[in-house]
Design an enzyme around this catalytic site. Structure first.
Site, PDB file in Angstrom:
ATOM      1  N   SER A 136       0.799  -1.230   0.000  1.00 18.57           N
ATOM      2  CA  SER A 136       0.000   0.000   0.000  1.00 18.57           C
ATOM      3  C   SER A 136       0.829   1.276   0.000  1.00 18.57           C
ATOM      4  O   SER A 136       0.288   2.349  -0.263  1.00 18.57           O
ATOM      5  CB  SER A 136      -0.951   0.011   1.201  1.00 18.57           C
ATOM      6  OG  SER A 136      -0.216   0.077   2.401  1.00 18.57           O
TER       7      SER A 136
ATOM      8  N   ASP B 198      -7.903   6.083   4.955  1.00 19.86           N
ATOM      9  CA  ASP B 198      -8.005   4.932   5.858  1.00 19.86           C
ATOM     10  C   ASP B 198      -9.186   4.958   6.817  1.00 19.86           C
ATOM     11  O   ASP B 198      -9.246   4.131   7.722  1.00 19.86           O
ATOM     12  CB  ASP B 198      -6.730   4.824   6.706  1.00 19.86           C
ATOM     13  CG  ASP B 198      -5.498   4.506   5.898  1.00 19.86           C
ATOM     14  OD1 ASP B 198      -5.627   4.107   4.727  1.00 19.86           O
ATOM     15  OD2 ASP B 198      -4.387   4.646   6.449  1.00 19.86           O
TER      16      ASP B 198
ATOM     17  N   HIS C 100       1.228   3.973   6.896  1.00 22.44           N
ATOM     18  CA  HIS C 100       0.628   4.879   5.916  1.00 22.44           C
ATOM     19  C   HIS C 100       1.059   6.312   6.194  1.00 22.44           C
ATOM     20  O   HIS C 100       1.565   6.622   7.264  1.00 22.44           O
ATOM     21  CB  HIS C 100      -0.893   4.783   5.925  1.00 22.44           C
ATOM     22  CG  HIS C 100      -1.405   3.597   5.169  1.00 22.44           C
ATOM     23  ND1 HIS C 100      -2.730   3.259   5.154  1.00 22.44           N
ATOM     24  CD2 HIS C 100      -0.789   2.666   4.400  1.00 22.44           C
ATOM     25  CE1 HIS C 100      -2.907   2.169   4.409  1.00 22.44           C
ATOM     26  NE2 HIS C 100      -1.726   1.800   3.949  1.00 22.44           N
TER      27      HIS C 100
END
Length: 157
Positions: free
Chosen positions: A44, A111, A84
């Site tokens: 990701s 998210d 992230h």
């Protein structure tokens, strides 16, 4: 003679494991992170951070997280830590609190769906900020986690 050699090998392995644990614990104290070293488990964050990369974190106080920081967070009730980028910061209800919105660089959406009903992450959810990367070293961990039969065979012959 053979029994003594096996005992010495077992002792060497035990000392090696104890040393690794002590170094990891010391890193945790120095960086103020419960997990100072983590392995990236997904793609990701590609192309900047790849699956299998080993990340070094810090969470020294006071640490203000800002837009653009790559963080590792974990929401209560979730076993997995997520790597992230902070895409938005907001002031929380208290003057000293901050709220964060994160997103994977390789993801199309933020998210929020991962936050277990929260609208934004709180400071307590952030484990740390990425400070360093060693590419692909974490694949050993991924390999053993994804092949449990092999892991069980090696650990329990």
């Amino acid at each position: 003679m053979r029994g003594a050699r096996v005992l010495l090998q077992a002792q060497a392995i035990a000392l090696s494991l104890a040393s690794t644990f002590m170094i990891y614990t010391a890193l945790g104290l120095l960086t103020n992170c419960k997990s100072p070293v983590v392995v990236v488990l997904s793609g990701s964050m590609e192309p900047g951070i790849y699956r299998g990369d080993l990340l070094f974190l810090s969470n020294n106080m006071p640490q203000n997280y800002v837009t653009g920081d790559i963080t590792v967070y974990q929401v209560a009730g979730e076993a997995i830590q997520i790597v992230h980028r902070v895409v938005e910061t907001h002031n929380g209800p208290e003057a000293s609190s901050h709220l964060f919105l994160t997103k994977g660089d390789n993801n199309d959406i933020d998210d929020v769906s991962l936050y277990q009903g929260l609208e934004r992450l709180e400071r307590k959810h952030v484990i740390g900020r990425v400070r360093g990367i060693i590419p692909l070293v974490g694949y050993v961990t991924i390999f053993f986690n994804e092949l449990p039969r092999l892991r069980n065979h090696i650990l329990r012959p």
